[in-house]
Design an enzyme around this catalytic site. Structure first.
Site, short mmCIF file in Angstrom:
data_model
loop_
_atom_site.label_atom_id
_atom_site.label_comp_id
_atom_site.label_asym_id
_atom_site.label_seq_id
_atom_site.Cartn_x
_atom_site.Cartn_y
_atom_site.Cartn_z
N ARG A 1 0.85 -1.19 0.00
CA ARG A 1 0.00 0.00 0.00
C ARG A 1 0.89 1.24 0.00
O ARG A 1 1.67 1.46 0.93
CB ARG A 1 -0.93 0.01 1.23
CG ARG A 1 -1.98 -1.10 1.21
CD ARG A 1 -2.99 -0.88 0.10
NE ARG A 1 -3.98 -1.94 0.01
CZ ARG A 1 -3.95 -2.94 -0.86
NH1 ARG A 1 -2.92 -3.01 -1.72
NH2 ARG A 1 -4.89 -3.84 -0.90
N ARG B 1 -3.98 25.97 -7.13
CA ARG B 1 -3.52 24.65 -6.71
C ARG B 1 -2.99 23.92 -7.94
O ARG B 1 -3.76 23.47 -8.80
CB ARG B 1 -4.65 23.86 -6.05
CG ARG B 1 -5.13 24.45 -4.73
CD ARG B 1 -4.01 24.52 -3.69
NE ARG B 1 -4.50 24.96 -2.39
CZ ARG B 1 -3.72 25.11 -1.33
NH1 ARG B 1 -2.41 24.88 -1.43
NH2 ARG B 1 -4.22 25.52 -0.18
N ALA C 1 -6.34 28.02 5.72
CA ALA C 1 -5.86 26.72 6.19
C ALA C 1 -4.35 26.67 6.12
O ALA C 1 -3.71 27.49 5.46
CB ALA C 1 -6.46 25.59 5.33
N GLU D 1 -3.26 30.91 11.01
CA GLU D 1 -3.58 30.84 9.59
C GLU D 1 -4.66 31.86 9.21
O GLU D 1 -4.59 32.48 8.14
CB GLU D 1 -4.03 29.42 9.22
CG GLU D 1 -2.95 28.37 9.34
CD GLU D 1 -1.78 28.60 8.39
OE1 GLU D 1 -1.95 29.30 7.37
OE2 GLU D 1 -0.68 28.08 8.68
N GLU E 1 -3.60 34.54 6.41
CA GLU E 1 -4.19 34.41 5.09
C GLU E 1 -5.36 35.36 4.85
O GLU E 1 -5.65 35.70 3.70
CB GLU E 1 -4.65 32.97 4.85
CG GLU E 1 -3.48 31.99 4.81
CD GLU E 1 -3.87 30.62 4.28
OE1 GLU E 1 -5.09 30.34 4.18
OE2 GLU E 1 -2.95 29.84 3.97
N GLY F 1 -7.48 6.79 1.41
CA GLY F 1 -6.98 5.71 0.60
C GLY F 1 -5.57 5.94 0.09
O GLY F 1 -4.91 5.00 -0.38
N GLU G 1 -3.09 12.34 5.82
CA GLU G 1 -3.36 13.73 6.21
C GLU G 1 -4.68 13.85 6.94
O GLU G 1 -5.72 13.36 6.50
CB GLU G 1 -3.40 14.66 4.99
CG GLU G 1 -3.65 16.11 5.40
CD GLU G 1 -3.82 17.05 4.23
OE1 GLU G 1 -3.81 18.28 4.47
OE2 GLU G 1 -3.97 16.58 3.09
N GLU H 1 0.35 32.54 -2.51
CA GLU H 1 -0.41 33.40 -1.59
C GLU H 1 -0.35 34.88 -1.96
O GLU H 1 -1.04 35.69 -1.35
CB GLU H 1 0.12 33.21 -0.16
CG GLU H 1 -0.11 31.79 0.37
CD GLU H 1 0.51 31.59 1.73
OE1 GLU H 1 1.45 32.33 2.07
OE2 GLU H 1 0.07 30.68 2.46
#
Length: 203
Positions: free
Chosen positions: A41, A68, A80, A97, A101, A120, A124, A150
């Site tokens: 795995r 992203r 976040a 944060e 942010e 899976g 995290e 950012e």
């Protein structure tokens, strides 16, 4: 039946690190399955994160937009960040944060939800906080220097009900944002009385 995720650890007969980066690493574990067979795995090892559903007095949610690269999208997200200060209480990490942010501080904090982003393929874990009683941080007090993704990160306020519609219609994709928005909407039914305290232990 008790509907609750339970701690469980199947026997690992071998483990190898495949990649080590600045934040994440990738491992392959050989895991003993039911019946005695083993299978490899692969998964991402991550330090964990926090996210903040900031809700103002008009029931509006604070969202930020961030590029992203893995998904090649500009996503609307909650403030976040990773848990990168050893021993730091999670609510303090979340407050940091929110300040960095979005340049806001909150005076009322609750635990909103705990999620695994993609169990899976990664370990995290994200704790999503509900932050209320907000006030903007004056420019002279905000010493955070934005860089990389950012630098161009606009802030938008959207009514909570409208945010729910955006999530359900597939217009908001970020997993903690979707989870946080839906959880906040559900928790608002009793005025957030059922939420755990900000320092609630992680199960």
């Amino acid at each position: 039946m008790n509907i609750e995720d339970l701690a469980e650890s199947w026997e690992v007969t071998g483990s190898a690190e495949r990649f080590a980066g600045r934040v994440i690493s990738v491992r392959t574990d050989t895991v003993k399955m039911p019946g005695g067979v083993v299978a490899d795995r692969d998964y991402v090892v991550h330090p964990g994160s926090v996210a903040v559903l900031a809700l103002d007095d008009d029931d509006r949610v604070l969202l930020i937009r961030q590029y992203r690269h893995p998904v090649r999208r500009l996503l609307w997200e909650l403030p976040a960040g990773i848990r990168d200060v050893p021993g730091e209480p999670l609510v303090d990490c979340a407050a940091r944060e929110l300040a960095e942010e979005a340049a806001y501080r909150a005076h009322t904090w609750h635990t909103l939800a705990d999620i695994y982003t993609s169990p899976g393929m990664s370990d995290e874990r994200i704790r999503i906080f509900l932050a209320r009683d907000l006030e903007p941080i004056p420019d002279e007090e905000n010493v955070f220097v934005r860089q990389h993704e950012e630098i161009d990160m606009p802030v938008m306020w959207i009514p909570l009900a409208a945010a729910v519609d955006k999530a359900l219609s597939g217009m908001i994709h970020n997993s903690p944002a979707v989870a946080g928005i839906l959880a906040a909407y559900a928790a608002s039914a009793d005025g957030f009385k059922g939420l755990r305290p900000a320092d609630a232990p992680e199960a």
